[in-house]
Design an enzyme around this catalytic site. Sequence first.
Site, mmCIF file in Angstrom:
data_model
loop_
_atom_site.group_PDB
_atom_site.id
_atom_site.type_symbol
_atom_site.label_atom_id
_atom_site.label_comp_id
_atom_site.label_asym_id
_atom_site.label_seq_id
_atom_site.Cartn_x
_atom_site.Cartn_y
_atom_site.Cartn_z
ATOM 1 N N ASN A 181 4.291 6.546 -7.044
ATOM 2 C CA ASN A 181 2.952 6.881 -7.505
ATOM 3 C C ASN A 181 2.901 8.382 -7.789
ATOM 4 O OD1 ASN A 181 0.262 7.388 -7.838
ATOM 5 N ND2 ASN A 181 -0.385 6.599 -5.846
ATOM 6 N N GLY A 226 -10.472 -2.569 -12.016
ATOM 7 C CA GLY A 226 -11.190 -3.800 -12.333
ATOM 8 C C GLY A 226 -11.272 -4.067 -13.820
ATOM 9 N N LYS A 254 0.843 -1.201 0.000
ATOM 10 C CA LYS A 254 0.000 0.000 0.000
ATOM 11 C C LYS A 254 0.876 1.249 0.000
ATOM 12 C CE LYS A 254 -3.570 2.711 0.630
ATOM 13 N NZ LYS A 254 -4.403 2.997 -0.553
ATOM 14 N N CYS A 275 -0.622 11.875 -7.685
ATOM 15 C CA CYS A 275 -1.072 12.621 -6.521
ATOM 16 C C CYS A 275 -1.006 14.099 -6.831
ATOM 17 C CB CYS A 275 -0.175 12.352 -5.324
ATOM 18 S SG CYS A 275 0.101 10.627 -5.077
ATOM 19 N N GLY A 294 -4.639 -6.373 -9.091
ATOM 20 C CA GLY A 294 -5.246 -5.496 -8.095
ATOM 21 C C GLY A 294 -6.606 -5.983 -7.642
HETATM 22 C C1 LIG Z 1 -8.735 -0.032 -3.032
HETATM 23 C C2 LIG Z 1 -7.583 0.392 -3.890
HETATM 24 C C3 LIG Z 1 -6.503 1.082 -3.322
HETATM 25 C C4 LIG Z 1 -5.429 1.481 -4.106
HETATM 26 N N1 LIG Z 1 -4.357 2.130 -3.529
HETATM 27 C C5 LIG Z 1 -3.284 2.470 -4.288
HETATM 28 C C6 LIG Z 1 -2.124 3.055 -3.703
HETATM 29 O O1 LIG Z 1 -2.062 3.271 -2.504
HETATM 30 N N2 LIG Z 1 -1.085 3.407 -4.516
HETATM 31 C C7 LIG Z 1 -1.113 3.173 -5.874
HETATM 32 O O2 LIG Z 1 -0.153 3.499 -6.556
HETATM 33 N N3 LIG Z 1 -2.182 2.580 -6.447
HETATM 34 C C8 LIG Z 1 -3.258 2.227 -5.680
HETATM 35 N N4 LIG Z 1 -4.350 1.604 -6.285
HETATM 36 C C9 LIG Z 1 -4.321 1.343 -7.735
HETATM 37 C C10 LIG Z 1 -3.935 -0.118 -8.019
HETATM 38 O O3 LIG Z 1 -2.644 -0.399 -7.585
HETATM 39 C C11 LIG Z 1 -4.031 -0.412 -9.531
HETATM 40 O O4 LIG Z 1 -3.171 0.461 -10.226
HETATM 41 C C12 LIG Z 1 -5.446 -0.234 -10.057
HETATM 42 O O5 LIG Z 1 -6.373 -0.709 -9.122
HETATM 43 C C13 LIG Z 1 -5.673 -0.918 -11.399
HETATM 44 O O6 LIG Z 1 -5.495 -2.306 -11.301
HETATM 45 P P1 LIG Z 1 -6.713 -3.361 -11.102
HETATM 46 O O7 LIG Z 1 -7.741 -3.020 -12.139
HETATM 47 O O8 LIG Z 1 -6.103 -4.700 -11.260
HETATM 48 O O9 LIG Z 1 -7.251 -3.127 -9.733
HETATM 49 C C14 LIG Z 1 -5.430 1.204 -5.491
HETATM 50 C C15 LIG Z 1 -6.505 0.506 -6.044
HETATM 51 C C16 LIG Z 1 -7.573 0.097 -5.278
HETATM 52 C C17 LIG Z 1 -8.716 -0.640 -5.911
#
Ligand SMILES: Cc1cc2nc3c(=O)[nH]c(=O)nc-3n(C[C@H](O)[C@H](O)[C@H](O)COP(=O)(O)O)c2cc1C
Lengths: 278, 278, 303, 303
Positions: free
Chosen positions: D126, D216, D44, D129, D264
Site C-alpha cells: 500500500n 463503495g 488488513k 501512506c 471491499g
Molecule cells: C474500512 C476500510 C479499511 C481499509 N483499510 C485498508 C488497508 O488497511 N490497506 C489498504 O491498502 N486498503 C485499505 N482499504 C481500501 C480497500 O482495500 C479498497 O481499496 C477500497 O475500499 C476500494 O474498494 P471498495 O470500493 O470495494 O471498498 C480500506 C477500505 C475500507 C472501507
Amino acid sequence: MHQMLSKILFNIEVSPTYYKMGIDCPEIASRAAPGQFIMVRVSNQLDPLLRRPFVIHRIQRANTGSYSQVEILYKIVGKGTEIMSEMKEYDDIDLLGPVGNGYKIDNNIRTAVLVGGGIGAAPLLSLAERIISQCSKLKSLILLLGGKGRADVLCVEEFERLGVEVRVATEDGSLEHRGLVVDLLLDYLESGDYSPGSSTHCFACGPDTMLKEVSKIIAEKGISCQISLESRMACAVGACLGCVVRTKAGGDVYKKVCKDGPVFDSNEIFWDESTTIG
Amino acid sequence: MHQMLSKILFNIEVSPTYYKMGIDCPEIASRAAPGQFIMVRVSNQLDPLLRRPFVIHRIQRANTGSYSQVEILYKIVGKGTEIMSEMKEYDDIDLLGPVGNGYKIDNNIRTAVLVGGGIGAAPLLSLAERIISQCSKLKSLILLLGGKGRADVLCVEEFERLGVEVRVATEDGSLEHRGLVVDLLLDYLESGDYSPGSSTHCFACGPDTMLKEVSKIIAEKGISCQISLESRMACAVGACLGCVVRTKAGGDVYKKVCKDGPVFDSNEIFWDESTTIG
Amino acid sequence: MDLSVNIGGIQLKNPVMTASGTFGYGEEYAPYVGLDKLGAIVVKGISLKPRPGNPPPRIVETTGGMLNSIGLENIGVDRFIGEKLPYLIDSGATIIVNIFGSSIEEYGDVANKLDDTHGISGLEINISCPNVKEGGIIFGSDPHMAFEVVNFVRQSTKLPLIIKLSPNVTDIAEIARSVQDAGADALSLINTIKGMAIDIETKTPKLANITGGLSGPAIKPIALRMVWEVARVTKIPVIGIGGIMNAYDALEFIIAGASAIQVGTANFVNPKATVDILSGIEKYLSDHRIGDIKSLIGTLSRE
Amino acid sequence: MDLSVNIGGIQLKNPVMTASGTFGYGEEYAPYVGLDKLGAIVVKGISLKPRPGNPPPRIVETTGGMLNSIGLENIGVDRFIGEKLPYLIDSGATIIVNIFGSSIEEYGDVANKLDDTHGISGLEINISCPNVKEGGIIFGSDPHMAFEVVNFVRQSTKLPLIIKLSPNVTDIAEIARSVQDAGADALSLINTIKGMAIDIETKTPKLANITGGLSGPAIKPIALRMVWEVARVTKIPVIGIGGIMNAYDALEFIIAGASAIQVGTANFVNPKATVDILSGIEKYLSDHRIGDIKSLIGTLSRE
Ligand SMILES: Cc1cc2nc3c(=O)[nH]c(=O)nc-3n(C[C@H](O)[C@H](O)[C@H](O)COP(=O)(O)O)c2cc1C
Ligand SMILES: Cc1cc2nc3c(=O)[nH]c(=O)nc-3n(C[C@H](O)[C@H](O)[C@H](O)COP(=O)(O)OP(=O)(O)OC[C@H]3O[C@@H](n4cnc5c(N)ncnc54)[C@H](O)[C@@H]3O)c2cc1C
Ligand SMILES: Cc1cc2nc3c(=O)[nH]c(=O)nc-3n(C[C@H](O)[C@H](O)[C@H](O)COP(=O)(O)OP(=O)(O)OC[C@H]3O[C@@H](n4cnc5c(N)ncnc54)[C@H](O)[C@@H]3O)c2cc1C
Ligand SMILES: Cc1cc2nc3c(=O)[nH]c(=O)nc-3n(C[C@H](O)[C@H](O)[C@H](O)COP(=O)(O)O)c2cc1C
Ligand code: FES
Ligand code: FES
C-alpha cells in the site's frame, strides 16, 4: 451469526416517531441474548448503502419451535429508519445477526437497576425478562426511564406487566418527574433502597451524555454497571475497525463496539467529547 | 410542463413483466398529446438517481374536470422499472410532464398504419384514439404489432375495441405470423391496400433496429413516417444535451430526443450502429 | 436576513447558482424556477465557434451519479449573444458565462467578445479542456499552464473571472494558488471526475466517447474535501460544486469555506432543486438565528 | 470452466479476492464465506509495529459509499504472524498480506519479516501512506518516490509484489509505469479517494480525522476508468478494485483489463458478496460459452 431474508410480522407506531417491528426469525430468536443486536439492510438499492444496527428489544420463542420472533423498537431519525417505518406485514427484511456481546447476567443479582433514556429502553425489556427468569434471588427490579417528553417514554406498560417498578422523568415535565433520568438514579441511590455490594447491578442504555453521567454516579457507589453503546458501524463483524470506542487502557487503545460490545462494563470506557457517535 | 406528486390509481401486470399504471394527474392529462412522455422519479433515495422516461399510453379526460388520468405501459428491464412494479394503489409518484413533441396528426389522413414492436405499442393506443377522433376522412386504421413471443404482444383487445385492424407477428411464432413486424409491413405495402400519397401516414415505435428497417421500407414507398425514439435522458427539458440523436443534416448535427422529439420524421434520422441507446 | 454574497466583484443576491451545462441557457428551466430568484445563472460552456459535441450515447447513470460525455456541444459565442442572452437579460437573472477554448488564444478571444457585451456579470473559465496546441494536456491539470491561460484571459477582459478547477489532479490547492496568482477573482470547484462504464454484453464502453465526467451525489465527499483544501489556502472566494442535492449539502460546502454554491445534476432529478435549496438555507439560518450568511462561510471547527 | 488466473506469479483458483481492510484477518467472515473458495484473502494492512489508528468517529456513510479514517490500525507484523496467520493457513486460503510503512526502510523491514514466513503467497504494498521522513508526501502520489519504495521492497523479499496504487493523482498510468519499472509483479487499484463530510449542526467534520477515504459503488466509474488507463499501458497483471458490488461490476473490470478483482465495501452490505460475485461470474461465463476467464480479460472493444 446468520444472514437471512425474514418476514415482517408487524410494524406499528407505538408512540410518535417510534416503531416496533416483529420479525419471524427463528435463526436469530433461538440464539439471541439480551443486549445483542441485528443489522438491517433497509433497501435493495445502494442508497442507503450500509446496514443499520438495532438492538434486540424482545425475543419470543415458541415451545414447538415452529414459530419464534424477534422484536426491535426504533425511532425515525434519518432516511434508513424512515424507510423501515414504511415496511409492511409480510414484507421481506434482510438481517444479519445476532451480533455482539449481550449483558452478562449474574445469577446472584438481588437488586437490578435498569436505566433507560429514550430509545435506550429498547434492550431493557428483553433484559428484564431474562433477569426475572434467570435470577432466583432477585428481590427488586427497578427501571428508571427518561425522555424529552411523554412521547419518548416507551414501553412502561410492558415493563409493569413483568412486575418491574417503573419511575419516569421527562425533561419537559409532561410525565412524572420533571428532569433527567440521572436525577431519578441519584434519588434512588440516596434512598438506600438497595443492598450495597456485589448483589446490586446496574444496566444502562441511552445517549452518551446520559451513559457518561450514570457511569460516574454508579462508580462512586462501587456498584457494577453495564452500559450499551452505540457507534457508527459498517461490518458489525469486527473486520472494518470502524466502530471503535476509547478505553481507559489509554487514550489510543480502542475496542470495537460491534464485537467487544455493544455492552461494556462502564469502567472500561474512556469518556471524552468524541466517544463513539458523540 | 409541470412537476408534481400524483396518486397511483392502479398498477397491474398486463402480461409477464409488462405493467400498466394509471395515475390521477389532471395537470398532465389535460395537456398531453399522443407521443409525449413523462419523467418518473422512481425513488426518494438517490439510487436510482435519474428520472425514467415513459411515453403516455393513454389519456383519460373527465368531462367534469374533477378526475382525469394518464396511463403508462412499461416493461421491467432494470432496477427502476422493478421498483415501479412494486408501487401500489394510493402511493404517491413524482412526475414531470408532459414532455417533448408528440405526433403531428394531419386532419386529412385517410389511411394510418401503426407499427409497434414490443413495448413500442405504448404510445400507439392514445395515438389511435386521437386519430379516430380527429381525422374525419379516415378510412383505414391498421396496427402491425410485433414481439418476441405472445407475451410481448400488448393491448390487442384495446386496439380492437377501438375498431383498429390488428395484425400480429411473433419471432417464436407463438401468435399469428412467425417473423418480424417488418414482414407484416412489407406484406401490407405489397397488397396495395392503401391510398398512396399524402393521405397515408405511418407511425412507428419500437426498438431501433425495427425503426431503422421501417424507415427504410417506408421511404422507398414515399409515405411519410413518424417514429418515436428512445435515448438515455437526464433532464428531459433540453438543458443537458445528453439525449441527442444524429440527423441527416450531417454526421455531427444532433437533435435532442427530449425536446426536438421524441417523435421525429423518419427522414431526419441518420441511422448508424450507435443511434441513441443502440 | 442577509443572503447576499460577493464573488470577486460579482454581487449575488444569494449564494445559490446553477452549474454550467446542467441548466442549459436558463430558459429550459424557466417553467420551474424564477431565474431572477437565484444568485446567478451560469450558462452552458461557450466556445469561439459552435461545436457539435461528442457522438451519442452521451450519458449513463451510475450509483448515486451519472457520467456525461457531452463534449462541450454549444452554439458558439456569437449565436449565444444573439439568440440566448436577450432572454436571460429579460428574465432579470444575474448572468455568468462559462467559457472554454482549445488554445490560450481562443480563451482570450471568447473572453474579449463577452467583455464588450452588456448584461454579463462575470465569466467562469473552464480549464478542464485539453490544450490542443500542447498535445492535449489539460490546462487545469498543470499549475503553469493554468497560470498561463488565466493570465491571458485576465488581459482580455475586465469582467470578474471565476476559474473553474478540475478535480482530476494530485494537488488541487496548488493549481488554485497558481490561478489566484494569475489574477483570478474567484474559484469554482469541482468540475466532473473522469470515469467510465462498460456494457458487459456488448463489451463496449457505455459512452461512445469511452470516458466521461462523473457528477452527482456520489462525488460530493470528494468535492467537499477539495473545496475545504482550496479555501484554507486561498484568499479569493470559492464556489462549491459537486453533488449538491439539498440545502444540507449546500451548507456543508459553505461551512467548509465556500462563499456560494452551484447546483448541477440535482436539477435533473428535481427541476426546482435550486429554489428548494435556497429556501432550505433560509430556514437553517433562521433556525440558527444567523442574520447574515457571510458569517457562516468557513466556520468549520476542529481544524 | 477455467477460472484460474496468475497474478505476477501468484496462482489464484479464481479472480475474486477480498480488499485489504474490509475483510479483517479473514476469520471475521468465515461464518459466511469459505475462505478457501476465494481467489485470495488480502488481509488488513500490516506495519512493523502495532498501530492504534485514528480516534473515532472513523466512518460515515455517503451517497452510494462510505468514508473511513481507520488510520491503518493493526496489530503489527509479529502479532499478525503469531496470532492471525495460523488460522488463515488452516483455512486453506491463498494469503496475500497488505503492508505499509512510514518510511522506505519500514516497508522493507515488514516485507523482509514476511519473506521468511511460511504460508504467504504474496505481498500487496500500500503506497498510499504519507512518507513521514519526506515531510508527509504520499509515496503513491509521486512517480519517483513510488519507484524508490518499490525498488527497495523488491530487494527485501522474494515474494511476488502487488503494488496498490492511490487514485488521488493526476496521472495514475505514470505511477503505474514507474512501479512496473521498479520491479512490481502486479498492480492493484484503486485505493480509496480522499473525501470529507461535515455535520452542519455542530460545524465539525463527521470524521475525527477531518478527511477519510471514499469507497463503495459511488467510486466505481472512477476506479474502472483508472484500471482501463493503467491496463493499456502496463505489461504486468492489474487487479481491479473500487465499488464492486456484484458480478456485473466485476466483469466490467475484467473486460477493462483487470486479471482479478477485489471486493471491499460490498462485504459490509452483503457478507456473502465475494461468493455471490464468484458464482455470478461463473454464470456469465457459462451463459456466454466462455471456457476460460483469461480470454475475457481486456476484451473491451471500440478503443
Ligand atoms: C474500512 C476500510 C479499511 C481499509 N483499510 C485498508 C488497508 O488497511 N490497506 C489498504 O491498502 N486498503 C485499505 N482499504 C481500501 C480497500 O482495500 C479498497 O481499496 C477500497 O475500499 C476500494 O474498494 P471498495 O470500493 O470495494 O471498498 C480500506 C477500505 C475500507 C472501507
Ligand atoms: C448496537 C446499536 C444498537 C442500536 N439499537 C437501536 C435501537 O434498538 N433502536 C433505535 O432506534 N436505534 C438503535 N440504534 C441507532 C440506529 O442504528 C440509528 O438510529 C440508525 O442507524 C439511524 O439510521 P438512519 O438511516 O435513520 O439515520 P441516518 O442519519 O440517515 O444515518 C446515517 C448513518 O449514520 C449512522 N447512524 C446514525 N445514527 C446512529 C446511531 N445513533 N448509532 C449508530 N449509527 C448511527 C447510520 O447507521 C448511517 O450509517 C443502535 C445503534 C447501535 C450501534
Ligand atoms: C421518450 C421515451 C419514452 C419511453 N417510453 C417507455 C414506455 O412507455 N414504456 C417502457 O417500458 N419504456 C419506455 N422507455 C424506456 C424506459 O425509459 C426504460 O426502459 C427505463 O428507463 C429503464 O429503467 P430501469 O431503471 O428499469 O433500467 P436500467 O437499465 O437500470 O436503467 C439504467 C439507466 O439507463 C436508462 N435506460 C435504460 N433503458 C433505456 C431506454 N430503453 N431508453 C432510455 N433510457 C434507458 C435509464 O433511464 C437509466 O438512466 C422510454 C424511453 C424514452 C426515452
Ligand atoms: C450534462 C453535464 C454537462 C456539463 N457541462 C459543463 C460545461 O459545459 N462546462 C463546465 O464547466 N462544466 C460542465 N459540467 C460540470 C458541472 O457544471 C459541474 O461542475 C459538475 O456536474 C459537478 O456538479 P454536480 O455534481 O452538482 O452535477 C457539466 C455537467 C453535466 C452533468
Ligand atoms: S463495525 Fe466493523 S469492526 Fe465494528
Ligand atoms: S435529456 Fe437533457 S437535453 Fe434531452
